[in-house]
Write an enzyme that holds these catalytic residues in place. Structure first.
Site, PDB file in Angstrom:
ATOM      1  N   GLU A   1      45.108  41.932  40.873  1.00  0.00           N
ATOM      2  CA  GLU A   1      45.157  41.631  39.437  1.00  0.00           C
ATOM      3  C   GLU A   1      43.734  41.378  38.934  1.00  0.00           C
ATOM      4  OE1 GLU A   1      47.212  37.952  38.268  1.00  0.00           O
ATOM      5  OE2 GLU A   1      47.881  39.009  36.467  1.00  0.00           O
TER       6      GLU A   1
ATOM      7  N   CYS B   1      50.378  39.009  31.272  1.00  0.00           N
ATOM      8  CA  CYS B   1      50.985  39.313  32.580  1.00  0.00           C
ATOM      9  C   CYS B   1      51.708  40.645  32.510  1.00  0.00           C
ATOM     10  CB  CYS B   1      51.936  38.206  32.990  1.00  0.00           C
ATOM     11  SG  CYS B   1      53.338  38.096  31.898  1.00  0.00           S
TER      12      CYS B   1
ATOM     13  N   LYS C   1      53.033  20.261  31.461  1.00  0.00           N
ATOM     14  CA  LYS C   1      51.673  20.103  31.992  1.00  0.00           C
ATOM     15  C   LYS C   1      50.986  21.437  31.685  1.00  0.00           C
ATOM     16  CE  LYS C   1      49.140  21.147  34.872  1.00  0.00           C
ATOM     17  NZ  LYS C   1      48.007  22.033  34.526  1.00  0.00           N
TER      18      LYS C   1
ATOM     19  N   SER D   1      49.331  32.306  38.189  1.00  0.00           N
ATOM     20  CA  SER D   1      48.962  33.324  39.173  1.00  0.00           C
ATOM     21  C   SER D   1      49.911  33.272  40.377  1.00  0.00           C
ATOM     22  CB  SER D   1      47.527  33.073  39.626  1.00  0.00           C
ATOM     23  OG  SER D   1      47.434  31.770  40.173  1.00  0.00           O
TER      24      SER D   1
ATOM     25  N   PHE E   1      46.960  29.663  30.891  1.00  0.00           N
ATOM     26  CA  PHE E   1      46.083  29.678  29.709  1.00  0.00           C
ATOM     27  C   PHE E   1      46.377  30.819  28.752  1.00  0.00           C
ATOM     28  CE2 PHE E   1      43.711  32.788  32.294  1.00  0.00           C
ATOM     29  CZ  PHE E   1      43.404  33.743  31.331  1.00  0.00           C
TER      30      PHE E   1
HETATM   31  P1  NAD Z   1      46.823  29.578  37.243  1.00  0.00           P
HETATM   32  O1  NAD Z   1      47.768  29.912  38.339  1.00  0.00           O
HETATM   33  O2  NAD Z   1      45.399  29.396  37.586  1.00  0.00           O
HETATM   34  O3  NAD Z   1      47.276  28.228  36.497  1.00  0.00           O
HETATM   35  C1  NAD Z   1      48.581  28.063  35.994  1.00  0.00           C
HETATM   36  C2  NAD Z   1      48.916  26.572  35.938  1.00  0.00           C
HETATM   37  O4  NAD Z   1      48.928  26.058  37.282  1.00  0.00           O
HETATM   38  C3  NAD Z   1      47.909  25.739  35.168  1.00  0.00           C
HETATM   39  O5  NAD Z   1      48.610  24.740  34.458  1.00  0.00           O
HETATM   40  C4  NAD Z   1      47.046  25.124  36.268  1.00  0.00           C
HETATM   41  O6  NAD Z   1      46.481  23.886  35.899  1.00  0.00           O
HETATM   42  C5  NAD Z   1      48.047  24.943  37.397  1.00  0.00           C
HETATM   43  N1  NAD Z   1      47.445  25.043  38.748  1.00  0.00           N
HETATM   44  C6  NAD Z   1      46.326  25.706  39.120  1.00  0.00           C
HETATM   45  N2  NAD Z   1      46.136  25.604  40.452  1.00  0.00           N
HETATM   46  C7  NAD Z   1      47.157  24.850  40.939  1.00  0.00           C
HETATM   47  C8  NAD Z   1      47.531  24.417  42.239  1.00  0.00           C
HETATM   48  N3  NAD Z   1      46.801  24.720  43.314  1.00  0.00           N
HETATM   49  N4  NAD Z   1      48.649  23.677  42.362  1.00  0.00           N
HETATM   50  C9  NAD Z   1      49.404  23.382  41.293  1.00  0.00           C
HETATM   51  N5  NAD Z   1      49.097  23.755  40.026  1.00  0.00           N
HETATM   52  C10 NAD Z   1      47.988  24.499  39.847  1.00  0.00           C
HETATM   53  O7  NAD Z   1      47.023  30.728  36.122  1.00  0.00           O
HETATM   54  P2  NAD Z   1      46.146  30.985  34.811  1.00  0.00           P
HETATM   55  O8  NAD Z   1      44.820  31.530  35.217  1.00  0.00           O
HETATM   56  O9  NAD Z   1      46.206  29.815  33.900  1.00  0.00           O
HETATM   57  O10 NAD Z   1      47.017  32.140  34.119  1.00  0.00           O
HETATM   58  C11 NAD Z   1      46.880  33.493  34.407  1.00  0.00           C
HETATM   59  C12 NAD Z   1      47.903  33.959  35.415  1.00  0.00           C
HETATM   60  O11 NAD Z   1      49.216  33.725  34.935  1.00  0.00           O
HETATM   61  C13 NAD Z   1      47.830  35.449  35.683  1.00  0.00           C
HETATM   62  O12 NAD Z   1      47.954  35.662  37.065  1.00  0.00           O
HETATM   63  C14 NAD Z   1      49.019  36.004  34.932  1.00  0.00           C
HETATM   64  O13 NAD Z   1      49.521  37.232  35.431  1.00  0.00           O
HETATM   65  C15 NAD Z   1      50.007  34.910  35.097  1.00  0.00           C
HETATM   66  N6  NAD Z   1      51.068  34.945  34.104  1.00  0.00           N
HETATM   67  C16 NAD Z   1      52.311  35.339  34.499  1.00  0.00           C
HETATM   68  C17 NAD Z   1      53.340  35.421  33.577  1.00  0.00           C
HETATM   69  C18 NAD Z   1      54.718  35.864  34.000  1.00  0.00           C
HETATM   70  O14 NAD Z   1      55.628  35.745  33.209  1.00  0.00           O
HETATM   71  N7  NAD Z   1      54.905  36.359  35.218  1.00  0.00           N
HETATM   72  C19 NAD Z   1      53.102  35.094  32.234  1.00  0.00           C
HETATM   73  C20 NAD Z   1      51.826  34.673  31.860  1.00  0.00           C
HETATM   74  C21 NAD Z   1      50.813  34.612  32.810  1.00  0.00           C
END
Ligand code: NAD
Length: 483
Positions: free
Chosen positions: A383, A282, A174, A227, A150
């Site tokens: 985090e 991130c 997605k 995450s 997000f």
């Molecule tokens: P999230 O892990 O909750 O969701 C990310 C994506 O995964 C979404 O599209 C979600 O629908 C999907 N998803 C959620 N649960 C799932 C599951 N069990 N199986 C498969 N898909 C699933 O992350 P968020 O809250 O949207 O974003 C924030 C996180 O992203 C933070 O931890 C941040 O540090 C990380 N982030 C990392 C980077 C990087 O480059 N390392 C960049 C941006 C954000």
């Protein structure tokens, strides 16, 4: 009635076969601005079939012609730049300037993809053995997908889609169901490009759609950002199903400050790093590790200046910090502040319970500083993903490195110093994929790989830069002898 979002499959906007829709909420006003389908596996299957069907014709389209679409996409992104930025603010809550920065970074990835005709060249050695020549040529592989978070709803998908398709693959995004509108807008622009049907596809949804992507036999590779817990699931599931995978995870980024640092520059950079995008980057600086005398000076100045940051609705140009993503995120962040206090941290600046006039329902958390934090406390380890800065005091550079390497994450780390030896040692010894020397947010430009180590990255080829060319192509080897 708010809009029920559609999927984009095979060059057309189509209704999802979902039975459930989730409200998309503007986090500053708490208003429902759209409804997003929780697309089932059947929708993913339709998108992957369309992408598979499109692959061969697209793969045989000359690479120079494929790159031309990127020039047109860039022009459309520039034309609609303000609308894109406003859409990001409306669904994510960041400030309009931060959204413009995000859109700009996204466009840089389109620029990078324009260079694919050169970047995907192979290599050849004549007479590798007597009369035998050997060539490695890069070939696209088929249908790739991205599952995205997000916090950068426009930029992160653009890290992947432009390079993936310009190298000759077909693609499926997605996006996060919390912020689907930026992708809705991007796909409107992609639709205007008249790409062959099925080259790019969009399927909205949550876990069922992600799972279908990861398990689909015709998806050859997945780029994931989110995450760490989910990154690990994605890495394992994709591996189990025989796919390429790059899974960028969560972060806990430390900023070391030496007593010899330029204090004014350190303070300005730390404020930008910790509170930019309300701490939901991130690469956000989350823990300051101040060495010796640096601690007291820093804590006092950071407190004074952070307290003055104008928290508010992101579309107002004077706002310096927007919302967090949702009410549940606000509650979670405030809960972690509470946890830090229970573990013995000192409340230097409290951002809980902030109210913004005119936006009383908004998901705001003000800038927060926790002092006297110890390296094993939850607020130093987990985090938080909100505007909360923890401050740790250490006695030496070596102790600072030890504190940083104690983390299970390894996304980014920065040092502020005027001493070249400390700078070099820091880069050499710290286990993080993106290192900043007198830089608060060490964000790789599109032509460099976006680093990440330990629990912040699962895979070997990173997103962006030359790694992305390797990820989206296979090096096929040709050995030839002619009689
Ligand atoms: P999230 O892990 O909750 O969701 C990310 C994506 O995964 C979404 O599209 C979600 O629908 C999907 N998803 C959620 N649960 C799932 C599951 N069990 N199986 C498969 N898909 C699933 O992350 P968020 O809250 O949207 O974003 C924030 C996180 O992203 C933070 O931890 C941040 O540090 C990380 N982030 C990392 C980077 C990087 O480059 N390392 C960049 C941006 C954000």
């Amino acid at each position: 009635m708010v809009e029920k979002l559609k999927n984009y499959i095979g060059g057309e906007w189509v209704d999802s076969s979902a039975t459930e829709y989730t409200p998309v909420v503007n986090p500053a006003t708490c208003e429902v601005i759209a409804e997003v389908p929780d697309s089932p596996a059947a929708d993913v299957d339709a998108a992957v079939s369309a992408a598979k069907e499109a692959f061969w014709e697209w793969r045989t389209t000359p690479v120079l012609s494929r790159a031309q679409y990127m020039y047109r996409l860039k022009a459309l992104l520039e034309e609609r730049f303000e609308e894109i930025s406003r859409t990001i603010v409306e669904e994510n809550g960041k400030t309009i300037d931060e959204a413009r920065g995000e859109a700009r970074r996204g466009i840089e990835s389109v620029d990078f993809a324009m260079a694919v005709p050169s970047l995907m060249q192979g290599y050849k050695t004549e007479d590798i053995s007597s009369g035998i020549d050997e060539t490695a040529e890069r070939q696209p592989l088929g249908v790739f997908a991205a599952i995205t978070p997000f916090n950068f709803p426009m930029m992160v998908p653009l890290w992947f889609l432009p390079t993936a398709i310009t190298t000759g693959n077909t693609f499926l995004v997605k996006p996060s169901p919390q912020t689907p509108l930026s992708m809705q807008l991007l796909y409107e622009l992609l639709d205007e490009l008249d790409l062959p049907e099925g080259v790019v596809n969009l399927v909205h949804g949550g876990i069922p759609a992600s799972t279908a992507v990861m398990e689909h036999p015709d998806v050859v590779g997945v780029s994931f950002v989110g995450s760490s817990a989910v990154a690990k699931i994605v890495y394992e599931t994709c591996a189990k199903h025989g796919k390429r995978v790059q899974a960028q995870g969560g972060a806990k980024n430390y900023i070391a400050v030496m007593p010899d640092a330029n204090m004014e520059a350190s303070i300005v950079n730390i404020l930008g790093s910790a509170y930019g995008c309300a701490g939901q980057r991130c690469l956000a600086g989350s823990v300051v590790v101040a060495v010796g005398d640096a601690y007291d000076k820093l804590q006092e100045e950071l407190k004074d200046r952070a307290a003055k940051l104008r928290v508010g609705m992101g579309l107002e140009e004077t706002t310096q910090m927007g919302t967090v993503i949702s009410e549940s995120a606000r509650e979670r962040i405030e809960g972690m502040i509470e946890e830090g206090l229970k573990e013995g941290a000192e409340l230097v600046l409290d951002g809980r319970g902030v109210k913004v006039e005119g936006f009383e329902k908004g998901s705001f958390v003000g800038p927060t500083i926790l002092g006297g934090v110890k390296k094993d406390m939850t607020v130093a380890q987990e985090e938080i993903f909100g505007p909360v800065l923890s401050m740790i005091k250490v006695d030496s550079f070596d102790e600072a490195v030890e504190v940083i390497n104690n983390s299970r994450y390894g996304n980014a780390a920065s040092i502020f110093t005027s001493n070249g030896r400390y700078a070099r040692e820091f880069k050499y010894r710290v286990q993080a994929g993106n290192i900043g020397i007198n830089i608060g947010v060490a964000a790789a430009q599109a032509s460099f790989p976006f680093g990440g180590q330990k629990d912040s990255f699962f895979g070997d080829l990173h997103g962006q830069g030359p790694d992305s060319i390797d990820f989206y192509t296979d090096r096929k080897v040709l050995i030839e002898r002619w009689y």
